[in-house]
Design a protein around this motif. Structure first.
Motif, mmCIF file in Angstrom:
data_model
loop_
_atom_site.group_PDB
_atom_site.id
_atom_site.type_symbol
_atom_site.label_atom_id
_atom_site.label_comp_id
_atom_site.label_asym_id
_atom_site.label_seq_id
_atom_site.Cartn_x
_atom_site.Cartn_y
_atom_site.Cartn_z
ATOM 1 N N PHE A 48 0.857 -1.183 0.000
ATOM 2 C CA PHE A 48 0.000 0.000 0.000
ATOM 3 C C PHE A 48 0.890 1.229 0.000
ATOM 4 N N GLN A 49 0.814 2.007 -1.071
ATOM 5 C CA GLN A 49 1.621 3.213 -1.185
ATOM 6 C C GLN A 49 0.763 4.423 -0.849
ATOM 7 N N LYS A 50 1.019 4.957 0.312
ATOM 8 C CA LYS A 50 0.243 6.093 0.817
ATOM 9 C C LYS A 50 0.551 7.355 0.026
ATOM 10 N N VAL A 51 -0.514 8.089 -0.345
ATOM 11 C CA VAL A 51 -0.324 9.353 -1.039
ATOM 12 C C VAL A 51 -0.918 10.534 -0.277
ATOM 13 N N GLY A 52 -1.752 10.270 0.718
ATOM 14 C CA GLY A 52 -2.345 11.370 1.469
ATOM 15 C C GLY A 52 -3.291 10.896 2.543
ATOM 16 N N GLU A 53 -3.845 11.852 3.258
ATOM 17 C CA GLU A 53 -4.804 11.583 4.323
ATOM 18 C C GLU A 53 -5.931 12.606 4.245
ATOM 19 N N PRO A 54 -7.135 12.218 4.618
ATOM 20 C CA PRO A 54 -8.225 13.195 4.661
ATOM 21 C C PRO A 54 -8.134 14.060 5.912
ATOM 22 N N GLN A 55 -8.815 15.174 5.891
ATOM 23 C CA GLN A 55 -9.016 15.972 7.090
ATOM 24 C C GLN A 55 -10.250 15.425 7.802
ATOM 25 N N ILE A 56 -10.131 15.099 9.070
ATOM 26 C CA ILE A 56 -11.309 14.641 9.809
ATOM 27 C C ILE A 56 -11.506 15.539 11.030
ATOM 28 N N SER A 57 -12.676 16.125 11.121
ATOM 29 C CA SER A 57 -12.985 17.051 12.210
ATOM 30 C C SER A 57 -13.619 16.345 13.402
ATOM 31 N N GLU A 58 -14.030 15.080 13.211
ATOM 32 C CA GLU A 58 -14.646 14.301 14.283
ATOM 33 C C GLU A 58 -13.978 12.925 14.345
ATOM 34 N N SER A 59 -13.963 12.354 15.540
ATOM 35 C CA SER A 59 -13.412 11.006 15.691
ATOM 36 C C SER A 59 -14.312 9.986 15.011
ATOM 37 N N ILE A 60 -13.708 8.933 14.474
ATOM 38 C CA ILE A 60 -14.448 7.870 13.790
ATOM 39 C C ILE A 60 -14.198 6.557 14.524
ATOM 40 N N ALA A 61 -15.255 5.861 14.879
ATOM 41 C CA ALA A 61 -15.126 4.602 15.620
ATOM 42 C C ALA A 61 -14.494 3.522 14.755
ATOM 43 N N VAL A 62 -13.584 2.756 15.344
ATOM 44 C CA VAL A 62 -13.004 1.594 14.681
ATOM 45 C C VAL A 62 -13.218 0.376 15.581
ATOM 46 N N ALA A 63 -13.294 -0.801 14.975
ATOM 47 C CA ALA A 63 -13.566 -2.036 15.707
ATOM 48 C C ALA A 63 -12.305 -2.885 15.792
ATOM 49 N N LEU A 64 -12.064 -3.459 16.965
ATOM 50 C CA LEU A 64 -10.874 -4.272 17.206
ATOM 51 C C LEU A 64 -11.274 -5.689 17.577
ATOM 52 N N GLN A 65 -10.579 -6.664 17.000
ATOM 53 C CA GLN A 65 -10.765 -8.071 17.369
ATOM 54 C C GLN A 65 -9.409 -8.699 17.627
ATOM 55 N N SER A 66 -9.352 -9.579 18.616
ATOM 56 C CA SER A 66 -8.131 -10.305 18.943
ATOM 57 C C SER A 66 -8.309 -11.760 18.519
#
Length: 238
Positions: A48-66
């Protein structure tokens, strides 16, 4: 998340690309969930070749699994370490009574993410995405981490994608307090991306309608390429 663990994947997340003009300045080239970039597939690897990031004004929930390692997932992890020229940080054998564990993390609130991508602050990013339908967003990772950070993630009550000092980070909340995750500290050995489906908004301008996973089709009334919306608009003017 559907990870192609059966393929011996090598994930080289230290992308050597340069941030593109008019996108948000990239403070780090290490992709975090939410980064946009291009995938390069090899016979036994993907990058994955990163080229940029968005601007985020609010936190976004992410889900974690072990998950406990299996023979298949551990081979993918081994391959990743081999490409770094290093031995695995964790050992795994079929005979172990307690298998070592890894984590899977993915964006959970895609509705909010879509809304933020369409915000005015991301106009430059949207224009770039309109022009290159091959650019995707990193929306899931499989990784290993050690020591106190591993324990903090096992006990996490809430994890969110947020922004600090101009770049994306992960913030973990548990009973002890908050922890900010530096992506450089994670051994990311597999990842998942999402593409974009487009439709015109109330101003008759292209906007992201939905994010879709690899192999999925865009819903009826949307287009995978924003350029096709231009063709439709030109047709309606005739």
């Amino acid at each position: 998340m559907k990870y192609a663990f059966g393929l011996l994947l090598s994930v080289l997340l230290l992308a050597a690309c340069t941030p593109l003009k008019n996108l948000q300045t990239v403070a780090t080239r290490i992709p975090c969930i939410g980064s946009v970039g291009a995938i390069k597939n090899g016979v036994f690897s993907k990058e994955f070749q990163k080229v940029g990031e968005p601007q985020i004004s609010e936190s976004i929930a992410v889900a974690l699994q072990s998950h406990a390692f299996t023979n298949v997932t551990y081979r993918a992890y081994q391959k990743y370490r081999e490409n770094l020229g290093k031995p695995p940080s964790v050992a795994y054998h079929d005979s172990l009574e307690v298998a070592p564990r890894f984590f899977q993390l993915e964006v959970a609130d895609r509705v909010r993410l879509k809304s933020l991508l369409n915000a005015k602050s991301n106009t430059s990013l949207l224009h770039y995405l309109e022009e290159d339908s091959n650019i995707q967003m990193l929306t899931g990772i499989s990784f290993v981490t050690m020591g106190p950070q591993h324990q903090s993630l096992e006990e996490a009550q809430h994890i969110s994608l947020t922004q600090k000092e101009g770049h994306l980070i992960l913030q973990v909340e548990n009973s002890i307090g908050n922890l900010e995750i530096d992506m450089k500290s994670l051994e990311v050995f597999d990842f998942e991306t999402s593409g974009f489906c487009w439709q015109t908004n109330q101003r008759n301008q292209p906007a992201i309608a939905v994010l879709i996973g690899t192999g999925e089709s865009c819903p009826r009334g949307t287009e995978k390429s924003a350029n096709k919306l231009d063709e439709t608009r030109q047709y309606l003017k005739l």
